[in-house]
Design a protein around this motif. Structure first.
Motif, PDB file in Angstrom:
ATOM      1  N   GLU A  75       4.084  30.126   6.810  1.00 49.63           N
ATOM      2  CA  GLU A  75       3.481  29.947   7.889  1.00 49.63           C
ATOM      3  C   GLU A  75       1.464  29.341   7.237  1.00 49.63           C
ATOM      4  OE1 GLU A  75       1.059  32.397  11.434  1.00 49.63           O
ATOM      5  OE2 GLU A  75       2.128  33.605   9.569  1.00 49.63           O
ATOM      6  N   LEU A  76       1.509  30.060   6.109  1.00 51.29           N
ATOM      7  CA  LEU A  76       0.613  29.679   4.826  1.00 51.29           C
ATOM      8  C   LEU A  76       0.794  28.478   4.632  1.00 51.29           C
ATOM      9  CD1 LEU A  76      -0.552  32.820   3.897  1.00 51.29           C
ATOM     10  CD2 LEU A  76      -2.125  31.622   5.489  1.00 51.29           C
ATOM     11  N   MET A  77       1.428  27.884   4.290  1.00 56.26           N
ATOM     12  CA  MET A  77       1.216  26.712   4.042  1.00 56.26           C
ATOM     13  C   MET A  77       1.326  25.575   5.024  1.00 56.26           C
ATOM     14  SD  MET A  77       1.707  26.851   0.419  1.00 56.26           S
ATOM     15  CE  MET A  77       2.538  24.695  -0.326  1.00 56.26           C
ATOM     16  N   GLU A  78       2.206  25.943   5.796  1.00 59.91           N
ATOM     17  CA  GLU A  78       1.866  24.626   6.578  1.00 59.91           C
ATOM     18  C   GLU A  78       0.768  24.319   7.424  1.00 59.91           C
ATOM     19  OE1 GLU A  78       4.568  22.818   7.867  1.00 59.91           O
ATOM     20  OE2 GLU A  78       6.025  23.443   6.236  1.00 59.91           O
ATOM     21  N   GLN A  79      -0.064  25.733   7.332  1.00 60.76           N
ATOM     22  CA  GLN A  79      -1.506  25.686   7.393  1.00 60.76           C
ATOM     23  C   GLN A  79      -2.250  24.972   6.564  1.00 60.76           C
ATOM     24  OE1 GLN A  79      -2.454  29.610   8.974  1.00 60.76           O
ATOM     25  NE2 GLN A  79      -1.040  29.585  10.283  1.00 60.76           N
ATOM     26  N   ARG A  80      -1.850  25.328   5.849  1.00 66.95           N
ATOM     27  CA  ARG A  80      -3.417  24.915   4.526  1.00 66.95           C
ATOM     28  C   ARG A  80      -2.984  23.281   4.318  1.00 66.95           C
ATOM     29  NH1 ARG A  80      -3.711  30.703   1.384  1.00 66.95           N
ATOM     30  NH2 ARG A  80      -4.364  31.674   3.495  1.00 66.95           N
ATOM     31  N   LEU A  81      -1.320  22.928   3.361  1.00 67.75           N
ATOM     32  CA  LEU A  81      -1.368  21.759   3.144  1.00 67.75           C
ATOM     33  C   LEU A  81      -0.483  20.780   3.989  1.00 67.75           C
ATOM     34  CD1 LEU A  81      -0.389  20.836   0.097  1.00 67.75           C
ATOM     35  CD2 LEU A  81       1.882  21.186   1.071  1.00 67.75           C
ATOM     36  N   LYS A  82      -2.206  19.598   3.525  1.00 65.88           N
ATOM     37  CA  LYS A  82      -1.885  17.968   4.491  1.00 65.88           C
ATOM     38  C   LYS A  82      -1.361  17.313   3.073  1.00 65.88           C
ATOM     39  CE  LYS A  82      -3.488  20.555   7.404  1.00 65.88           C
ATOM     40  NZ  LYS A  82      -3.796  20.766   8.501  1.00 65.88           N
ATOM     41  N   LEU A  83      -0.103  16.917   3.412  1.00 61.73           N
ATOM     42  CA  LEU A  83       0.605  16.127   2.419  1.00 61.73           C
ATOM     43  C   LEU A  83       0.358  14.884   2.924  1.00 61.73           C
ATOM     44  CD1 LEU A  83       4.285  17.970   2.508  1.00 61.73           C
ATOM     45  CD2 LEU A  83       2.780  18.059   0.866  1.00 61.73           C
ATOM     46  N   PRO A  84       0.273  13.923   1.609  1.00 53.11           N
ATOM     47  CA  PRO A  84       0.164  14.145   0.383  1.00 53.11           C
ATOM     48  C   PRO A  84      -0.659  14.853   0.004  1.00 53.11           C
ATOM     49  CG  PRO A  84       0.296  11.736   0.628  1.00 53.11           C
ATOM     50  CD  PRO A  84      -0.249  12.622   2.325  1.00 53.11           C
ATOM     51  N   THR A  85      -1.056  15.454  -0.688  1.00 51.56           N
ATOM     52  CA  THR A  85      -2.028  15.730  -2.099  1.00 51.56           C
ATOM     53  C   THR A  85      -2.099  14.828  -2.881  1.00 51.56           C
ATOM     54  OG1 THR A  85      -0.752  17.371  -3.311  1.00 51.56           O
ATOM     55  CG2 THR A  85      -1.260  18.248  -1.432  1.00 51.56           C
ATOM     56  N   GLN A 132      11.490  34.100  -6.715  1.00 46.70           N
ATOM     57  CA  GLN A 132      12.505  33.441  -7.181  1.00 46.70           C
ATOM     58  C   GLN A 132      12.455  32.560  -5.915  1.00 46.70           C
ATOM     59  OE1 GLN A 132      16.552  34.303  -8.119  1.00 46.70           O
ATOM     60  NE2 GLN A 132      17.463  32.531  -9.264  1.00 46.70           N
ATOM     61  N   THR A 133      12.956  32.900  -4.224  1.00 47.59           N
ATOM     62  CA  THR A 133      12.282  32.590  -3.254  1.00 47.59           C
ATOM     63  C   THR A 133      11.344  31.221  -2.877  1.00 47.59           C
ATOM     64  OG1 THR A 133      13.953  34.231  -2.669  1.00 47.59           O
ATOM     65  CG2 THR A 133      12.201  32.561  -0.877  1.00 47.59           C
ATOM     66  N   LEU A 134       9.771  31.960  -3.443  1.00 47.76           N
ATOM     67  CA  LEU A 134       9.068  31.606  -3.242  1.00 47.76           C
ATOM     68  C   LEU A 134       8.628  30.179  -4.633  1.00 47.76           C
ATOM     69  CD1 LEU A 134       6.082  34.488  -2.676  1.00 47.76           C
ATOM     70  CD2 LEU A 134       7.326  33.058  -0.874  1.00 47.76           C
ATOM     71  N   ALA A 135       8.999  30.967  -5.294  1.00 42.83           N
ATOM     72  CA  ALA A 135       9.361  29.330  -6.498  1.00 42.83           C
ATOM     73  C   ALA A 135      10.051  28.225  -6.379  1.00 42.83           C
ATOM     74  CB  ALA A 135       9.968  30.287  -8.217  1.00 42.83           C
ATOM     75  N   GLU A 136      11.392  28.188  -5.121  1.00 45.96           N
ATOM     76  CA  GLU A 136      12.487  27.620  -4.969  1.00 45.96           C
ATOM     77  C   GLU A 136      11.383  26.797  -3.660  1.00 45.96           C
ATOM     78  OE1 GLU A 136      15.885  29.459  -3.782  1.00 45.96           O
ATOM     79  OE2 GLU A 136      16.248  29.807  -5.700  1.00 45.96           O
ATOM     80  N   LYS A 137      11.090  27.715  -3.251  1.00 44.94           N
ATOM     81  CA  LYS A 137       9.947  27.192  -1.572  1.00 44.94           C
ATOM     82  C   LYS A 137       9.081  25.771  -2.068  1.00 44.94           C
ATOM     83  CE  LYS A 137      11.578  28.794   1.978  1.00 44.94           C
ATOM     84  NZ  LYS A 137      12.433  28.349   2.429  1.00 44.94           N
ATOM     85  N   LYS A 138       8.117  26.218  -3.731  1.00 43.66           N
ATOM     86  CA  LYS A 138       7.254  25.633  -3.434  1.00 43.66           C
ATOM     87  C   LYS A 138       7.932  24.726  -4.047  1.00 43.66           C
ATOM     88  CE  LYS A 138       6.759  25.762  -8.389  1.00 43.66           C
ATOM     89  NZ  LYS A 138       6.201  26.574  -9.395  1.00 43.66           N
ATOM     90  N   GLU A 139       8.899  24.572  -5.060  1.00 42.56           N
ATOM     91  CA  GLU A 139       9.735  22.956  -5.689  1.00 42.56           C
ATOM     92  C   GLU A 139      10.096  21.916  -4.344  1.00 42.56           C
ATOM     93  OE1 GLU A 139      10.202  21.536  -8.691  1.00 42.56           O
ATOM     94  OE2 GLU A 139       9.194  23.590  -9.337  1.00 42.56           O
ATOM     95  N   ASP A 140      10.306  22.509  -2.939  1.00 47.02           N
ATOM     96  CA  ASP A 140      10.537  22.047  -1.873  1.00 47.02           C
ATOM     97  C   ASP A 140       9.113  21.186  -1.658  1.00 47.02           C
ATOM     98  OD1 ASP A 140      12.767  22.809  -1.760  1.00 47.02           O
ATOM     99  OD2 ASP A 140      12.585  24.587  -0.707  1.00 47.02           O
ATOM    100  N   TYR A 141       8.425  21.817  -1.476  1.00 46.32           N
ATOM    101  CA  TYR A 141       6.730  21.603  -1.074  1.00 46.32           C
ATOM    102  C   TYR A 141       6.525  20.188  -2.152  1.00 46.32           C
ATOM    103  CZ  TYR A 141       6.503  24.592   2.665  1.00 46.32           C
ATOM    104  OH  TYR A 141       6.251  25.584   3.675  1.00 46.32           O
ATOM    105  N   CYS A 142       6.721  20.732  -3.253  1.00 45.11           N
ATOM    106  CA  CYS A 142       6.391  19.302  -4.049  1.00 45.11           C
ATOM    107  C   CYS A 142       7.819  18.422  -3.963  1.00 45.11           C
ATOM    108  CB  CYS A 142       6.466  19.820  -5.914  1.00 45.11           C
ATOM    109  SG  CYS A 142       5.349  21.307  -6.590  1.00 45.11           S
ATOM    110  N   PHE A 143       8.707  18.506  -3.957  1.00 44.65           N
ATOM    111  CA  PHE A 143       9.465  17.256  -3.226  1.00 44.65           C
ATOM    112  C   PHE A 143       8.903  16.937  -2.042  1.00 44.65           C
ATOM    113  CE2 PHE A 143      13.421  15.697  -1.214  1.00 44.65           C
ATOM    114  CZ  PHE A 143      13.331  14.736  -1.724  1.00 44.65           C
TER     115      PHE A 143
END
Length: 625
Positions: A337-347, A386-397
């Motif tokens: 929820e927070l990542m969707e609010q704060r992250l504007k792609l692409p950085t 581990q789950t958040l690390a995987e989510k982070k990699e998804d956002y990086c992708f």
């Protein structure tokens, strides 16, 4: 998020079907909607002793729980009434009224025993309601207390020794406050010619007799159990509220029609309950909300139906398993929820994304820590990490994809004229190779000057230029205006430029790996820090629980010594020594270092190899400390 439920009337929580108990799903659903801490006040006692009237008074009502007016019991099973706590904002008061014990119409006397045990296990304050005085008859009616060692286990038998052990010494840690409500009390509160308080009357009634005869043992057993199991005891006496002939319509009478002494006594009773009853907790000090109370009730009833004895430790572990899985899901949902609010792609940079990730991960971890409990092996915290690390990699992708799309769209726009000239054969004329290079340089220069391309800017440009290498080479070879030497020089320059771009890209990839490694180390350190704070809080709670047990046992030991019961005092001394030993172990720095060191090893499995080496060093330091 705090939510509360206010019921207009009670409903059945645990249904008594004579041979078995069942939880009522509607009641469980309602409890599950209460996210506030719950203060659970329950009442037990013989049928036709006015239990329901007192519970209605606690609810601030004259009716609600059924008031029977005949010799036939009215309440069956365990009924609940959830209301906002009158004195504690942010808490819900859960009132439990139980069917009367000793009903002659019941076919199974064991039924009463389990009603008593279930009520005790679910409550934070237990009111025992009886008529008259505390005499041997009253004690005999409270035989359920003496049977608790056979009805409840504090800890599950070990895998080595599966025999049932007497772990009743730990009951004091999680048993509720005990209140004895004496109805229709007619005696003077005096002892040896001196006035005494209600509490002094209760404590005097709990004194043991000396001797080894069977009658004396039977006399002492319920008294000893009350003293050993319930560290907080209180007594209230009540006059008869009205004349016997008016009792059938007690629920309809106004306070002005009742005996003034009874009204005052009932008000004092309610005030004490409101002011002293604590939120329901389980061993380890975790405070229950309605959802957890519902799960606890269901766990105990399912255990009874399976023919087993309720075990506190097993129940807590079952709750923890469910709650910790939910804590991982909640924390993960909050992160997304927070990542969707704060992250504007692409950085523009990976660092920008990782900074946003770090803030979201920190808040998600707090959500997890607030809900999780008894995650002793830290299995669920590592799962979250581990789950958040995987989510982070998804956002990086996703970030790379968004950047690539933007970069390719930009290059397509900037190279329209270049592509048109290639298709039309404009660069096939003698001397056109230099023009091709100039046009390509203009595209590249305009590309560099355009902002907000994202993290894939260099990689996409390299792919674009690589795609033009064969075109440029073909134009170079067909350019008749150039000598062979000039062509060789031009080709060498093109290769050097491609190699330089490749080197830049390689450096960027190395920098990305380094940034991710540093972020993994930051994440790991943050998890360790939060874990350290939680473990310190848990240790403090455990020490407080054990101190409560020690204080209670010490008080009773001194009382037994004063009364001349050396055997009972010696038994308590043995228990005190064991508690003191456990306390010293928990206070020792090595306890924390060993526990945290194990978690460092576990969490390091999620780090890259360089990070693992760093974490092993940290683990070694902690063990030495």
């Amino acid at each position: 998020m705090a939510s509360k439920v206010c019921m207009s009337a009670p409903m059945c929580l645990i249904e008594n079907r004579g041979k078995e108990f069942r939880v009522c799903q509607e009641a469980l659903q309602l409890l599950s909607e209460i996210h506030q801490p719950v203060v659970v006040v329950a009442i037990v006692g013989l049928y036709r002793t006015g239990k329901s009237y007192l519970m209605n008074k606690l609810a601030g009502k004259t009716s609600g729980f059924l008031l029977g007016s005949t010799v036939q019991a009215s309440t069956k099973g365990i009924w609940m009434w959830c209301i906002p706590h009158p004195k504690q904002p942010g808490q819900t008061l859960v009132l439990l009224d139980t069917e009367g014990l000793g009903d002659v119409e019941k076919g199974n006397p064991q039924n009463d025993t389990w009603i008593f045990a279930l009520t005790l296990l679910l409550s934070s304050t237990l009111v025992y309601n009886s008529i008259g005085t505390i005499d041997q008859n009253a004690m005999n009616q409270l035989h359920y207390v003496a049977e608790l060692t056979e009805l409840i286990q504090a800890k599950a038998p070990s895998m080595v020794n599966k025999e049932q052990l007497d772990d009743s010494a730990e009951f004091v840690c999680f048993f509720p406050n005990f209140i004895w409500a004496l109805r229709d009390f007619t005696l003077l509160l005096e002892l040896d010619g001196h006035p005494i308080t209600e509490d002094e009357y209760l404590e005097n009634a709990l004194k043991l007799k000396k001797g080894d005869s069977q009658d004396i043992k039977l006399f002492n057993l319920p008294r000893k159990c009350l003293r050993m199991f319930f560290p907080t005891r209180k007594c209230f006496i009540f006059e008869r509220p009205t004349s016997r002939k008016n009792l059938p319509r007690l629920g309809e009478m106004k306070e002005s029609e009742l005996d003034p002494d009874f009204v005052e006594q009932a008000a004092q009773f309610c005030s004490y309950i409101y002011g002293t009853s604590k939120a329901k907790t389980i061993p380890g000090g975790h405070v229950l909300n309605g959802r957890l109370l519902a799960m606890l009730a269901e766990t105990y009833v399912d255990t009874l139906r399976s023919g087993k004895v309720p075990c506190i430790e097993n129940a807590v572990l079952a709750l923890a398993e469910i709650e910790n899985s939910a804590a991982v899901a909640d924390a993960t949902a909050r992160y997304v929820e927070l990542m969707e609010q704060r992250l504007k792609l692409p950085t523009e940079t990976l660092e920008e994304l990782l900074e946003i990730h770090a803030g979201c991960e920190e808040e998600a971890l707090r959500v997890f820590m607030a809900r999780a409990f008894k995650d002793d092996t830290r299995q669920f915290q590592v799962e979250l990490k581990q789950t958040l690390a995987e989510k982070k990699e998804d956002y990086c992708f996703k970030n790379e994809e968004a950047s690539s799309e933007r970069c390719w769209a930009l290059l397509r726009s900037l190279s329209q004229e270049l592509e048109g000239n290639i298709r039309k054969g404009t660069y096939s004329q003698p001397g056109s190779h230099e023009r091709f290079l100039n046009d390509l340089d203009k595209v590249e220069e305009s590309y560099h000057q355009t902002p907000n391309k994202g993290v894939m800017a260099k990689a996409v440009l390299q792919q674009f230029l690589q795609g033009k290498e064969s075109v440029g080479k073909s134009i170079l070879l067909s350019d008749e205006a150039l000598e062979k030497k000039e062509k060789d020089i031009a080709e060498a320059k093109a290769q050097a430029k491609a190699a330089e771009l490749q080197l830049e890209l390689q450096k960027q990839q190395e920098a990305v790996l380094q940034e991710k490694l540093l972020d993994e180390q930051r994440s790991h350190n943050m998890h360790i820090k939060e874990l350290q704070e939680k473990m310190e809080s848990e240790r403090k709670t455990l020490l407080e629980e054990q101190q409560k047990m020690m204080d209670s046992k010490l008080r009773e030991q001194e009382a037994f010594l004063k009364e001349g019961f050396q055997e009972e005092a010696d038994q308590l001394q043995k228990e005190l020594r064991q508690l003191q030993k456990e306390n010293e172990e928990r206070k020792a720095p090595s306890w924390f270092g060993t526990a945290l060191g194990a978690i460092v090893d576990l969490g390091s499995l999620l780090l890259p190899s360089k990070g693992r080496r760093h974490v092993r060093k940290l683990s070694d330091k902690l063990r030495k400390w």
